[in-house]
Write a protein that holds these residues in place. Structure first.
Motif, PDB file in Angstrom:
ATOM      1  N   ASP A   1       3.999   5.837   3.091  1.00 31.61           N
ATOM      2  CA  ASP A   1       3.384   7.110   2.739  1.00 31.61           C
ATOM      3  C   ASP A   1       4.482   8.162   2.710  1.00 31.61           C
ATOM      4  OD1 ASP A   1       0.115   7.972   2.936  1.00 31.61           O
ATOM      5  OD2 ASP A   1       1.576   9.604   2.923  1.00 31.61           O
TER       6      ASP A   1
ATOM      7  N   THR B   1      -0.131   5.278  11.196  1.00 30.01           N
ATOM      8  CA  THR B   1      -0.106   3.854  10.860  1.00 30.01           C
ATOM      9  C   THR B   1       0.624   3.056  11.931  1.00 30.01           C
ATOM     10  OG1 THR B   1      -0.175   4.328   8.480  1.00 30.01           O
ATOM     11  CG2 THR B   1       0.620   2.159   9.139  1.00 30.01           C
TER      12      THR B   1
ATOM     13  N   TYR C   1       2.734  -7.559   4.334  1.00 32.46           N
ATOM     14  CA  TYR C   1       2.225  -6.251   3.931  1.00 32.46           C
ATOM     15  C   TYR C   1       3.273  -5.161   4.186  1.00 32.46           C
ATOM     16  CZ  TYR C   1      -2.151  -8.778   3.880  1.00 32.46           C
ATOM     17  OH  TYR C   1      -3.128  -9.703   3.596  1.00 32.46           O
TER      18      TYR C   1
ATOM     19  N   THR D   1       6.219  -0.747   8.071  1.00 30.93           N
ATOM     20  CA  THR D   1       5.852   0.616   7.695  1.00 30.93           C
ATOM     21  C   THR D   1       7.090   1.380   7.259  1.00 30.93           C
ATOM     22  OG1 THR D   1       4.156   0.524   9.422  1.00 30.93           O
ATOM     23  CG2 THR D   1       4.579   2.657   8.432  1.00 30.93           C
TER      24      THR D   1
ATOM     25  N   THR E   1      -4.541   0.250  -2.672  1.00 28.71           N
ATOM     26  CA  THR E   1      -4.426   1.548  -2.032  1.00 28.71           C
ATOM     27  C   THR E   1      -5.619   2.435  -2.319  1.00 28.71           C
ATOM     28  OG1 THR E   1      -2.840   3.342  -1.603  1.00 28.71           O
ATOM     29  CG2 THR E   1      -3.262   2.787  -3.909  1.00 28.71           C
TER      30      THR E   1
ATOM     31  N   GLY F   1      -3.150   3.404   7.566  1.00 30.49           N
ATOM     32  CA  GLY F   1      -2.820   1.972   7.554  1.00 30.49           C
ATOM     33  C   GLY F   1      -4.015   1.053   7.638  1.00 30.49           C
TER      34      GLY F   1
ATOM     35  N   ILE G   1       3.493  -7.147   8.954  1.00 28.37           N
ATOM     36  CA  ILE G   1       3.342  -5.818   8.360  1.00 28.37           C
ATOM     37  C   ILE G   1       4.538  -4.959   8.736  1.00 28.37           C
ATOM     38  CG2 ILE G   1       1.993  -5.010  10.337  1.00 28.37           C
ATOM     39  CD1 ILE G   1       0.385  -3.269   8.448  1.00 28.37           C
TER      40      ILE G   1
ATOM     41  N   ASP H   1       0.871  -1.177   0.000  1.00 31.60           N
ATOM     42  CA  ASP H   1       0.000   0.000   0.000  1.00 31.60           C
ATOM     43  C   ASP H   1       0.908   1.227   0.000  1.00 31.60           C
ATOM     44  OD1 ASP H   1      -1.770   2.062   0.332  1.00 31.60           O
ATOM     45  OD2 ASP H   1      -2.798   1.228   2.078  1.00 31.60           O
TER      46      ASP H   1
ATOM     47  N   PRO I   1      -3.611  -2.210   4.956  1.00 32.68           N
ATOM     48  CA  PRO I   1      -2.654  -3.276   5.338  1.00 32.68           C
ATOM     49  C   PRO I   1      -2.936  -3.871   6.710  1.00 32.68           C
ATOM     50  CG  PRO I   1      -1.605  -1.109   5.360  1.00 32.68           C
ATOM     51  CD  PRO I   1      -2.929  -0.930   4.717  1.00 32.68           C
TER      52      PRO I   1
ATOM     53  N   CYS J   1      -0.642   4.707   2.318  1.00 36.47           N
ATOM     54  CA  CYS J   1      -1.368   3.970   3.352  1.00 36.47           C
ATOM     55  C   CYS J   1      -2.227   4.841   4.256  1.00 36.47           C
ATOM     56  CB  CYS J   1      -0.394   3.156   4.189  1.00 36.47           C
ATOM     57  SG  CYS J   1       0.764   4.159   5.145  1.00 36.47           S
TER      58      CYS J   1
ATOM     59  N   ALA K   1       3.413  -1.053   4.251  1.00 35.87           N
ATOM     60  CA  ALA K   1       2.614   0.172   4.265  1.00 35.87           C
ATOM     61  C   ALA K   1       3.549   1.365   4.225  1.00 35.87           C
ATOM     62  CB  ALA K   1       1.749   0.221   5.523  1.00 35.87           C
TER      63      ALA K   1
END
Length: 496
Positions: free
Chosen positions: A332, A341, A328, A365, A385, A313, A363, A307, A316, A310, A330
């Protein structure tokens, strides 16, 4: 002397044809298993996805309502707990009675009088038993907040009012003009005396209730407020409950869509779509909508799912919880979004740890530039997304540059031939133009039209083609021409 609840066993009036909503049978232990119909509100456009989940997890067929955003399915009370485990539904209610073709009277007065009479004729017994059982299955989180009803300034008698609050269940908005005109304007008053109920001070706790009316259609002589007021007044008189807009125990639902009428009792205290998010942002998606998007792309074991925008979040996080055999990522470009997130992930992990469950989630980030992702070419299986609409985030003018750039970068990191993308956007014109400029890198497979905060948006399922990344549209056109020429030459050789 029998109670009103015991007397209310005859369905509907003679002018309508009700469909049976509940029945009961005795089990081997001498107890009673009740069969009822459950209604669920779901994100518009994902009704079939929700029906598939019901079939998969509960093993029954769900019926999609004519009124968008609702499904109905039968269950027995021994499976009631499974209903709360569904990931695609926003709110749940048990159906008291439903009418496919309710014949409304021509005048408003006659129709409202009939609604008042209907309250005492409905089969409330089984549904109230299900409501009681439902309370034992869920931890009581206190009284509901009451949605928009708390913002209304009532008159002196308004504590005994019933609120026709269409947003308590956050039902999807419908696009037709006639339905938009049925928005509830205020909280109606019932001609009841609050002082009498206060002076009585009964030993047993008085049940508090409210009626929520959701109406859609342009052929009704009455408003949502009027239907909620008169029907709610009859319910109050029948059961001797106390009406309360905000601190209610029971919420009675009166759903009217053209000639379809469904009366139900709510089973959820608040919408289930907030289940994963503690730190919200301006574009936070419902978890139920995220689940629908994830099911569209059918995540497989060991898939890498990305994503790139995200936000908080939501996508994800929902995927890591429900489809946890995939991994996943995530990301941004906004520090605040990345922090939200991370906080949402930590909050969910802490909640799991407090319950003694494994807290780990597949997951990670990252903060990045979505037009220059630090990811290897052809290494991602699925991209999913929520793209900026140009409303609460960004602008439509910027989208004309952003969409082509990020779609091209997504095509670079996505696996050719097998990769997929599920993209949500309301800026449909810009998105279609951007796809056409990709040189055949993406192919549209399916589009689901949804309602996101009152905006008509599209969820696009794309497939990454075998086209080589970096080719211009002219190169693709020339290569296609060469393939066609080779095919024609082969055919000529076979004929000769």
């Amino acid at each position: 002397m029998s109670s009103p609840r015991d007397e209310a066993v005859e369905p509907g009036s003679d002018t309508v044809g009700p469909s049976t909503s509940s029945s009961s049978q005795s089990d081997a232990t001498g107890g009673s298993i009740i069969s009822v119909t459950i209604g669920a509100t779901v994100p518009t456009g994902f009704e079939h996805t929700a029906a598939e989940e019901v079939k998969e997890k509960i093993g029954v067929d769900a019926r999609i309502s004519k009124d968008r955003g609702r499904i109905y399915f039968p269950i027995t009370t021994d499976k009631l707990y499974q209903v709360h485990l569904l990931r695609s539904v926003d709110n749940l209610f048990v159906v008291v009675e439903e009418y496919d073709h309710y014949q409304f009277k021509e005048s408003k007065e006659e129709t409202l009088t009939e609604l008042q009479q209907l309250a005492s004729k409905l089969p409330w017994t089984d549904t109230l038993e299900v409501w009681k059982l439902n309370r034992t299955l869920k931890k009581k989180k206190g009284h509901r907040k009451g949605g928009n009803a708390a913002k209304v300034k009532p008159n002196s008698d308004a504590s005994d009012a019933v609120a026709a609050d269409a947003e308590q269940h956050e039902l999807p908005q419908v696009s037709s003009t006639a339905e938009d005109q049925t928005t509830v304007e205020s909280v109606p008053d019932l001609e009841t005396c609050e002082q009498d109920s206060q002076e009585a001070a009964p030993e047993a706790k008085v049940i508090k209730f409210r009626v929520t009316c959701n109406r859609a259609g342009d052929k009704h002589s009455f408003s949502s407020n009027e239907a909620a007021r008169d029907f709610g007044g009859a319910v109050q008189e029948f059961f001797q409950w106390k009406a309360d807009m905000t601190k209610f125990d029971i919420e009675v639902l009166l759903n009217i869509h053209n000639e379809e009428v469904v009366i139900g009792i709510a089973l959820t205290e608040e919408s289930l779509h907030r289940r994963n998010i503690s730190h919200f942002g301006p574009t936070t998606l419902r978890s139920t909508l995220c689940y629908g998007m994830l099911r569209l792309c059918k995540p497989q074991e060991s898939d890498i799912i990305l994503d790139p925008m995200c936000g908080t979040g939501a996508i994800p996080l929902e995927g890591a919880i429900e489809f946890n055999s995939s991994f996943y990522i995530a990301g941004d470009n906004n520090d605040m979004a990345v922090n939200r997130t991370v906080n949402n992930i930590c909050h969910f992990q802490k909640r799991r740890a407090d319950k003694g469950s494994p807290s780990g989630l597949p997951i990670d980030t990252v903060r990045w530039d979505l037009c220059s992702l630090p990811i290897r070419t052809s290494s991602v299986d699925i991209i999913i997304t929520d793209m900026p609409f140009g409303k609460r985030m960004g602008s439509k003018k910027k989208n004309w540059d952003l969409y082509p750039s990020c779609l091209r970068e997504m095509a670079r990191v996505c696996r050719p031939s097998s990769g997929k993308a599920v993209l949500l956007t309301q800026d449909k014109k810009c998105f279609s133009k951007a796809i056409s400029r990709m040189g055949g890198l993406w192919r549209k497979l399916h589009t689901v039209w949804v309602n996101v905060g009152g905006l008509h948006a599209g969820v696009y399922l794309l497939k990454r083609t075998a086209a080589v990344f970096g080719q211009t549209p002219e190169d693709v056109h020339e290569s296609r021409g060469m393939v066609e020429m080779q095919g024609d030459k082969k055919d000529d050789q076979e004929v000769s």
